[in-house]
Scaffold this motif. Sequence first.
Motif, PDB file in Angstrom:
ATOM      1  N   ASN A 170       0.797  -1.229   0.000  1.00 47.64           N
ATOM      2  CA  ASN A 170       0.000   0.000   0.000  1.00 47.64           C
ATOM      3  C   ASN A 170       0.838   1.293   0.000  1.00 47.64           C
ATOM      4  OD1 ASN A 170      -1.933  -2.108   1.604  1.00 47.64           O
ATOM      5  ND2 ASN A 170      -3.096  -0.677   0.344  1.00 47.64           N
ATOM      6  N   PRO A 171       1.655   1.478  -1.039  1.00 45.86           N
ATOM      7  CA  PRO A 171       2.513   2.674  -1.049  1.00 45.86           C
ATOM      8  C   PRO A 171       1.737   3.985  -1.066  1.00 45.86           C
ATOM      9  CG  PRO A 171       2.599   1.532  -3.179  1.00 45.86           C
ATOM     10  CD  PRO A 171       1.871   0.635  -2.235  1.00 45.86           C
ATOM     11  N   ARG A 172       0.649   4.048  -1.849  1.00 48.67           N
ATOM     12  CA  ARG A 172      -0.088   5.322  -1.975  1.00 48.67           C
ATOM     13  C   ARG A 172      -0.732   5.707  -0.646  1.00 48.67           C
ATOM     14  NH1 ARG A 172      -1.162   6.480  -7.737  1.00 48.67           N
ATOM     15  NH2 ARG A 172      -2.514   8.117  -6.932  1.00 48.67           N
ATOM     16  N   ASP A 173      -1.358   4.737   0.020  1.00 52.24           N
ATOM     17  CA  ASP A 173      -2.026   5.041   1.298  1.00 52.24           C
ATOM     18  C   ASP A 173      -1.009   5.507   2.336  1.00 52.24           C
ATOM     19  OD1 ASP A 173      -4.484   4.205   0.256  1.00 52.24           O
ATOM     20  OD2 ASP A 173      -3.979   2.118   0.681  1.00 52.24           O
ATOM     21  N   CYS A 174       0.137   4.867   2.349  1.00 52.82           N
ATOM     22  CA  CYS A 174       1.147   5.235   3.349  1.00 52.82           C
ATOM     23  C   CYS A 174       1.719   6.618   3.055  1.00 52.82           C
ATOM     24  CB  CYS A 174       2.235   4.167   3.426  1.00 52.82           C
ATOM     25  SG  CYS A 174       1.609   2.628   4.153  1.00 52.82           S
ATOM     26  N   ILE A 175       1.939   6.942   1.786  1.00 53.48           N
ATOM     27  CA  ILE A 175       2.411   8.293   1.447  1.00 53.48           C
ATOM     28  C   ILE A 175       1.383   9.327   1.898  1.00 53.48           C
ATOM     29  CG2 ILE A 175       2.784   9.909  -0.479  1.00 53.48           C
ATOM     30  CD1 ILE A 175       4.333   7.726  -1.912  1.00 53.48           C
ATOM     31  N   ASN A 176       0.101   9.048   1.639  1.00 53.29           N
ATOM     32  CA  ASN A 176      -0.939  10.018   2.022  1.00 53.29           C
ATOM     33  C   ASN A 176      -0.932  10.303   3.515  1.00 53.29           C
ATOM     34  OD1 ASN A 176      -2.039  10.741  -0.430  1.00 53.29           O
ATOM     35  ND2 ASN A 176      -3.308   8.893  -0.530  1.00 53.29           N
ATOM     36  N   ILE A 177      -0.639   9.295   4.319  1.00 52.60           N
ATOM     37  CA  ILE A 177      -0.590   9.493   5.773  1.00 52.60           C
ATOM     38  C   ILE A 177       0.673  10.254   6.164  1.00 52.60           C
ATOM     39  CG2 ILE A 177      -0.248   8.280   7.967  1.00 52.60           C
ATOM     40  CD1 ILE A 177      -2.262   6.186   6.907  1.00 52.60           C
TER      41      ILE A 177
ATOM     42  N   TYR B  68      -5.730   6.412 -11.290  1.00 55.77           N
ATOM     43  CA  TYR B  68      -5.882   7.640 -10.503  1.00 55.77           C
ATOM     44  C   TYR B  68      -5.734   8.855 -11.406  1.00 55.77           C
ATOM     45  CZ  TYR B  68      -5.337   4.578  -6.491  1.00 55.77           C
ATOM     46  OH  TYR B  68      -5.493   3.577  -5.581  1.00 55.77           O
ATOM     47  N   ASP B  69      -6.270   9.950 -10.921  1.00 51.90           N
ATOM     48  CA  ASP B  69      -6.121  11.236 -11.574  1.00 51.90           C
ATOM     49  C   ASP B  69      -4.648  11.559 -11.769  1.00 51.90           C
ATOM     50  OD1 ASP B  69      -8.631  12.367 -11.911  1.00 51.90           O
ATOM     51  OD2 ASP B  69      -7.795  14.278 -11.137  1.00 51.90           O
ATOM     52  N   ARG B  70      -4.326  12.162 -12.860  1.00 51.99           N
ATOM     53  CA  ARG B  70      -2.934  12.516 -13.090  1.00 51.99           C
ATOM     54  C   ARG B  70      -2.421  13.452 -11.989  1.00 51.99           C
ATOM     55  NH1 ARG B  70      -0.802  14.898 -18.633  1.00 51.99           N
ATOM     56  NH2 ARG B  70      -2.303  13.558 -19.675  1.00 51.99           N
TER      57      ARG B  70
ATOM     58  N   GLN C 236       2.566   1.524  -9.269  1.00 55.08           N
ATOM     59  CA  GLN C 236       1.454   1.990  -8.429  1.00 55.08           C
ATOM     60  C   GLN C 236       1.398   3.506  -8.381  1.00 55.08           C
ATOM     61  OE1 GLN C 236      -0.728  -0.368  -7.333  1.00 55.08           O
ATOM     62  NE2 GLN C 236       0.719  -1.492  -8.621  1.00 55.08           N
ATOM     63  N   LEU C 237       2.565   4.127  -8.314  1.00 53.69           N
ATOM     64  CA  LEU C 237       2.600   5.585  -8.189  1.00 53.69           C
ATOM     65  C   LEU C 237       2.278   6.275  -9.518  1.00 53.69           C
ATOM     66  CD1 LEU C 237       5.731   6.003  -5.866  1.00 53.69           C
ATOM     67  CD2 LEU C 237       3.332   5.823  -5.228  1.00 53.69           C
TER      68      LEU C 237
ATOM     69  N   GLU D 241       0.999  14.477  -7.212  1.00 57.16           N
ATOM     70  CA  GLU D 241       1.187  14.774  -5.781  1.00 57.16           C
ATOM     71  C   GLU D 241       2.091  13.734  -5.107  1.00 57.16           C
ATOM     72  OE1 GLU D 241      -2.290  15.396  -3.208  1.00 57.16           O
ATOM     73  OE2 GLU D 241      -3.024  16.675  -4.845  1.00 57.16           O
ATOM     74  N   MET D 242       1.915  12.462  -5.475  1.00 59.73           N
ATOM     75  CA  MET D 242       2.758  11.390  -4.927  1.00 59.73           C
ATOM     76  C   MET D 242       4.235  11.687  -5.215  1.00 59.73           C
ATOM     77  SD  MET D 242       0.896   8.828  -3.662  1.00 59.73           S
ATOM     78  CE  MET D 242      -0.789   9.256  -3.274  1.00 59.73           C
ATOM     79  N   TRP D 243       4.510  11.992  -6.495  1.00 58.99           N
ATOM     80  CA  TRP D 243       5.902  12.232  -6.903  1.00 58.99           C
ATOM     81  C   TRP D 243       6.434  13.525  -6.305  1.00 58.99           C
ATOM     82  CZ3 TRP D 243       8.726   8.429  -8.671  1.00 58.99           C
ATOM     83  CH2 TRP D 243       8.065   7.328  -9.221  1.00 58.99           C
ATOM     84  N   ASN D 244       5.536  14.484  -6.148  1.00 55.85           N
ATOM     85  CA  ASN D 244       5.909  15.748  -5.526  1.00 55.85           C
ATOM     86  C   ASN D 244       6.366  15.541  -4.089  1.00 55.85           C
ATOM     87  OD1 ASN D 244       6.141  18.237  -6.518  1.00 55.85           O
ATOM     88  ND2 ASN D 244       4.025  18.866  -6.134  1.00 55.85           N
ATOM     89  N   PHE D 245       5.623  14.688  -3.376  1.00 58.58           N
ATOM     90  CA  PHE D 245       5.983  14.363  -1.999  1.00 58.58           C
ATOM     91  C   PHE D 245       7.378  13.750  -1.972  1.00 58.58           C
ATOM     92  CE2 PHE D 245       6.419  10.902   1.090  1.00 58.58           C
ATOM     93  CZ  PHE D 245       6.333  11.603   2.277  1.00 58.58           C
TER      94      PHE D 245
END
Length: 249
Positions: A43-50, A93-95, A87-88, A100-104
């Motif tokens: 779950n990389p996306r969920d963990c990044i969001n947190i 998902y929306d572009r 996944q990223l 935002e993932m890569w920005n983080f």
Amino acid sequence: MRIAIISDVHANIEAMDAVLAHIADQHVTDIVCLGDVIGYGPNPRDCINIVANARFSLMGNHEEAVMFYGEDFNEKARQALEWTKEQLNSPEYDRSENYEMWNFLGSLEESHTEGDVLYVHGSPRVPTKEYMVPQDIRNRDKMTEIFSMIPSLCFVGHSHIPGVYTDNFRFLSPNRIDGKYAHQGGKALINVGSVGQPRDGDPRSSYVTFDGRNVVFHRVEYDVRTTMDKIYATPGLPNYLADRLIVGR
Ligand SMILES: [Fe+2]
């Protein structure tokens, strides 16, 4: 001020959620993260969001590898790296969300200093890559150089083995000190252990709380089975990454 210091979540959302619930009872003002939010887990996306909500988060070798190239990664880690990258970039998902993932990832610092406390992922010498393991205590040249780069305290993750390294060449495992270390004079390096893939033989998540002087090591049980089943069900992630979770190795 009391803060929680987490590291090496490794895309394990069950472990992350359990640790967050535990932190909620610790009267902390902030959470800081020492890197490797992603890699290995499902779950990389969920963990990044947190972790994006943490006060600060550092660059781990897995973030570095997903952005650049994991030349020092073994075959299984590289396989998980490629899957994580997909996944990223997922077209589901929306572009802008992917952006935002890569920005983080691109915003992560290699090290962070507050007063006389240094925070890095691996070691002060090689912030994203060098491991600190208990045997290092016998390597006086390494320890001396590392301590010369530490103002007073240094918090690290990366090896997934929690404990305290003191400047008189001792390693204190959390069990030996009843999970508590009070810093008074001298220098110390603290490994906070791993939230999502412990490797000290204890499968429970590890993190610490810190009030400027006292470090408390915490272990938190989580639903390991669910994470393992997700990994088994994901062809891009080697089964070995699930097997190791239950034994904490
Ligand atoms: Fe790491």
